[in-house]
Design a protein around this motif. Structure first.
Motif, PDB file in Angstrom:
ATOM      1  N   GLU A 137       0.851  -1.185   0.000  1.00  0.00           N
ATOM      2  CA  GLU A 137       0.000   0.000   0.000  1.00  0.00           C
ATOM      3  C   GLU A 137       0.881   1.226   0.000  1.00  0.00           C
ATOM      4  OE1 GLU A 137      -2.896   0.222   3.015  1.00  0.00           O
ATOM      5  OE2 GLU A 137      -4.227  -1.270   2.114  1.00  0.00           O
ATOM      6  N   LEU A 138       0.465   2.215  -0.775  1.00  0.00           N
ATOM      7  CA  LEU A 138       1.268   3.432  -0.910  1.00  0.00           C
ATOM      8  C   LEU A 138       0.328   4.628  -0.986  1.00  0.00           C
ATOM      9  CD1 LEU A 138       4.010   4.843  -1.412  1.00  0.00           C
ATOM     10  CD2 LEU A 138       3.618   4.478  -3.856  1.00  0.00           C
ATOM     11  N   PRO A 139       0.342   5.527   0.000  1.00  0.00           N
ATOM     12  CA  PRO A 139      -0.482   6.740  -0.086  1.00  0.00           C
ATOM     13  C   PRO A 139       0.198   7.797  -0.955  1.00  0.00           C
ATOM     14  CG  PRO A 139       0.652   6.678   2.017  1.00  0.00           C
ATOM     15  CD  PRO A 139       1.003   5.396   1.305  1.00  0.00           C
ATOM     16  N   VAL A 140      -0.561   8.430  -1.825  1.00  0.00           N
ATOM     17  CA  VAL A 140      -0.066   9.510  -2.674  1.00  0.00           C
ATOM     18  C   VAL A 140      -0.994  10.714  -2.500  1.00  0.00           C
ATOM     19  CG1 VAL A 140       0.988   8.001  -4.374  1.00  0.00           C
ATOM     20  CG2 VAL A 140      -1.387   8.653  -4.647  1.00  0.00           C
ATOM     21  N   GLU A 141      -0.448  11.903  -2.747  1.00  0.00           N
ATOM     22  CA  GLU A 141      -1.218  13.121  -2.493  1.00  0.00           C
ATOM     23  C   GLU A 141      -0.864  14.195  -3.514  1.00  0.00           C
ATOM     24  OE1 GLU A 141      -2.160  16.257   1.197  1.00  0.00           O
ATOM     25  OE2 GLU A 141      -0.815  14.539   1.459  1.00  0.00           O
ATOM     26  N   ASP A 142      -1.912  14.835  -4.064  1.00  0.00           N
ATOM     27  CA  ASP A 142      -1.798  16.003  -4.949  1.00  0.00           C
ATOM     28  C   ASP A 142      -0.877  15.743  -6.145  1.00  0.00           C
ATOM     29  OD1 ASP A 142      -3.513  17.335  -3.326  1.00  0.00           O
ATOM     30  OD2 ASP A 142      -1.975  18.509  -2.293  1.00  0.00           O
ATOM     31  N   ILE A 143      -1.147  14.647  -6.837  1.00  0.00           N
ATOM     32  CA  ILE A 143      -0.448  14.377  -8.097  1.00  0.00           C
ATOM     33  C   ILE A 143      -1.223  15.076  -9.212  1.00  0.00           C
ATOM     34  CG2 ILE A 143       0.249  12.602  -9.742  1.00  0.00           C
ATOM     35  CD1 ILE A 143       0.653  10.714  -7.450  1.00  0.00           C
ATOM     36  N   PHE A 147      -5.995  18.669 -12.521  1.00  0.00           N
ATOM     37  CA  PHE A 147      -6.581  18.113 -11.316  1.00  0.00           C
ATOM     38  C   PHE A 147      -5.471  17.714 -10.350  1.00  0.00           C
ATOM     39  CE2 PHE A 147      -9.883  17.121 -14.488  1.00  0.00           C
ATOM     40  CZ  PHE A 147     -10.980  17.700 -13.873  1.00  0.00           C
ATOM     41  N   LEU A 148      -5.772  17.719  -9.069  1.00  0.00           N
ATOM     42  CA  LEU A 148      -4.868  17.226  -8.033  1.00  0.00           C
ATOM     43  C   LEU A 148      -5.444  15.926  -7.488  1.00  0.00           C
ATOM     44  CD1 LEU A 148      -3.972  20.564  -6.205  1.00  0.00           C
ATOM     45  CD2 LEU A 148      -2.707  19.387  -8.025  1.00  0.00           C
ATOM     46  N   LEU A 171      -9.251  20.737  -7.475  1.00  0.00           N
ATOM     47  CA  LEU A 171      -8.467  21.759  -8.162  1.00  0.00           C
ATOM     48  C   LEU A 171      -7.753  22.617  -7.124  1.00  0.00           C
ATOM     49  CD1 LEU A 171     -11.023  22.953 -10.849  1.00  0.00           C
ATOM     50  CD2 LEU A 171      -8.999  21.580 -11.268  1.00  0.00           C
ATOM     51  N   SER A 172      -6.688  23.256  -7.547  1.00  0.00           N
ATOM     52  CA  SER A 172      -6.033  24.199  -6.647  1.00  0.00           C
ATOM     53  C   SER A 172      -6.966  25.379  -6.386  1.00  0.00           C
ATOM     54  CB  SER A 172      -4.718  24.672  -7.265  1.00  0.00           C
ATOM     55  OG  SER A 172      -4.965  25.444  -8.430  1.00  0.00           O
ATOM     56  N   GLU A 173      -6.719  26.073  -5.289  1.00  0.00           N
ATOM     57  CA  GLU A 173      -7.593  27.182  -4.920  1.00  0.00           C
ATOM     58  C   GLU A 173      -7.568  28.291  -5.973  1.00  0.00           C
ATOM     59  OE1 GLU A 173      -6.484  28.510  -1.087  1.00  0.00           O
ATOM     60  OE2 GLU A 173      -7.065  26.656  -0.052  1.00  0.00           O
ATOM     61  N   ASP A 174      -6.392  28.582  -6.517  1.00  0.00           N
ATOM     62  CA  ASP A 174      -6.306  29.629  -7.540  1.00  0.00           C
ATOM     63  C   ASP A 174      -7.078  29.245  -8.793  1.00  0.00           C
ATOM     64  OD1 ASP A 174      -4.740  31.109  -5.854  1.00  0.00           O
ATOM     65  OD2 ASP A 174      -2.844  30.432  -6.714  1.00  0.00           O
ATOM     66  N   ASP A 175      -6.907  27.997  -9.264  1.00  0.00           N
ATOM     67  CA  ASP A 175      -7.622  27.560 -10.460  1.00  0.00           C
ATOM     68  C   ASP A 175      -9.131  27.527 -10.222  1.00  0.00           C
ATOM     69  OD1 ASP A 175      -5.281  27.340 -11.785  1.00  0.00           O
ATOM     70  OD2 ASP A 175      -5.145  25.165 -11.682  1.00  0.00           O
ATOM     71  N   GLN A 176      -9.541  27.090  -9.049  1.00  0.00           N
ATOM     72  CA  GLN A 176     -10.969  27.054  -8.750  1.00  0.00           C
ATOM     73  C   GLN A 176     -11.561  28.459  -8.733  1.00  0.00           C
ATOM     74  OE1 GLN A 176     -12.830  24.046  -8.195  1.00  0.00           O
ATOM     75  NE2 GLN A 176     -14.387  25.596  -8.657  1.00  0.00           N
TER      76      GLN A 176
END
Length: 359
Positions: free
Chosen positions: A77-83, A94-95, A173-178
């Motif tokens: 198992e491998l957790p990933v974040e904001d790819i 997208f993140l 989405l990032s806050e700026d893009d949103q």
């Protein structure tokens, strides 16, 4: 003797006894041969067991029983974040966050120097990117549900070495893009609303200008229908409708309805009285005179002299309009005076003639 060796010895003894029993029954041994066979078989197994014990005596347990090495257990198992994953709109990514789970495609195959976690991450990112690339970054929560379903199954990677899936998928989405997309959406809604309002206004203008106010008759029929067929009120408003029709078409009120427009006749009469120079100009034009011609200048000058005492401004306007371009009004007046016959001159010519006759 270890437990494993004991188990093997017992198992082999049973097999040997069964083989002897089958052989005796098949060949029909006599009754006295059976006990002798059992004694011989037992003695043989006792000798084998004694020899085995003597061979292993003094050896440590680790040498007698060699267990296979336990392979190192790889974390699966491998957790990933904001790819960052691409979307259908350029520069808006997208993140992606999730927990990636995998297993080797061949659990018993020995693969040295292979990081299965990296292969699983690559496989999941490729599968997720194929889904997000087909969508606009406007409803990330809805796309997240679709992505969770697409990554919920253990599927092999391109090399066929592992199977991978993703749990706890989060897509945002990032806050700026949103914030940018929210502003663009608001602007787009305002533009659509303005476009609809503009089309509605244009439709009304076309309806009024090209249909209702095309002429006074159409306007009267439209007004009659709008007022529930109140004929008397419509008749009283015909003058107003005639004015609206003439203004909409940029022309004067039609002659049949002019008497219904308050003050129209008075204004026309005042306009005629106020512009006598225009009337004289129209008269000269219809008579074929052209401004600048000698005859035209002479007639205009005579008329200006005739009306000078009653309306000096109109006389000057007439003289100015018909004066030759290269001459000023004063020069034109002096030239006309020189060319016109004078009463004193005529008398003098007559006197000379009389004197001559008398002589």
């Amino acid at each position: 003797m270890s437990s494993a060796q004991k188990t093997v010895s017992v198992f082999m003894a049973l097999i040997s006894a069964m083989l002897v029993l089958i052989l005796g029954l098949y060949t029909g041994w006599p009754a006295w041969a059976w006990p002798l066979t059992v004694i011989l078989l037992g003695a043989a197994w006792a000798g084998v067991t004694f020899a085995t014990l003597r061979t292993n005596r003094g050896r440590p347990l680790s040498e007698t029983v060699t267990a296979p090495p336990v392979p190192e257990v790889e974390r699966r198992e491998l957790p990933v974040e904001d790819i960052a994953l691409p979307s259908a709109l350029a520069d808006y990514d997208f993140l992606f966050s999730a927990t990636i789970r995998w297993c080797p495609e061949k659990p018993y195959a020995q693969e040295t120097g292979t990081h299965h976690g990296g292969l699983a991450l690559q496989a999941i990112v490729e599968r997720a990117g194929a889904v997000t690339l087909a969508h606009q970054p406007l409803r990330s929560s809805l796309i997240q549900q679709e992505l969770s379903g697409a990554l919920a199954e253990m599927l092999p990677d391109r090399g066929g070495r592992i199977r991978a899936m993703a749990l706890d998928v989060v897509l945002r989405l990032s806050e700026d893009d949103q914030r940018r997309l929210d502003r663009l959406a608001a602007i787009r809604k305002d533009e659509e609303l303005w476009e609809h309002e503009r089309k509605q206004e244009k439709s009304k203008r076309d309806y009024l200008g090209h249909d209702v106010l095309q002429n006074t008759g159409r306007a009267v029929v439209w007004w009659l229908a709008r007022n529930d067929e109140k004929v008397e009120r419509t008749v009283n408003d015909i003058g107003l409708l005639a004015q609206l029709t003439s203004a909409a078409n940029n022309e004067q009120v039609a002659e049949p309805f002019r008497h219904l427009v308050p003050g129209a006749a008075v204004e026309e009469a005042a306009e005629v009285v106020r512009d006598p120079a225009d009337l004289f100009t129209e008269f000269m034009r219809q008579m074929g005179f052209k401004p600048g011609d000698d005859a035209c200048v002479m007639v205009a000058d005579q008329v200006a002299r005739a009306i000078k005492d009653k309306d000096a401004d109109t006389a000057e306007e007439i003289r100015t309009r018909f004066a030759p371009p290269e001459e000023s009004p004063e020069e034109s007046r002096e030239e006309s005076a020189d060319l016109s016959p004078d009463q004193g001159t005529v008398g003098e010519e007559g006197g000379d003639g009389g004197d001559g006759t008398e002589e």
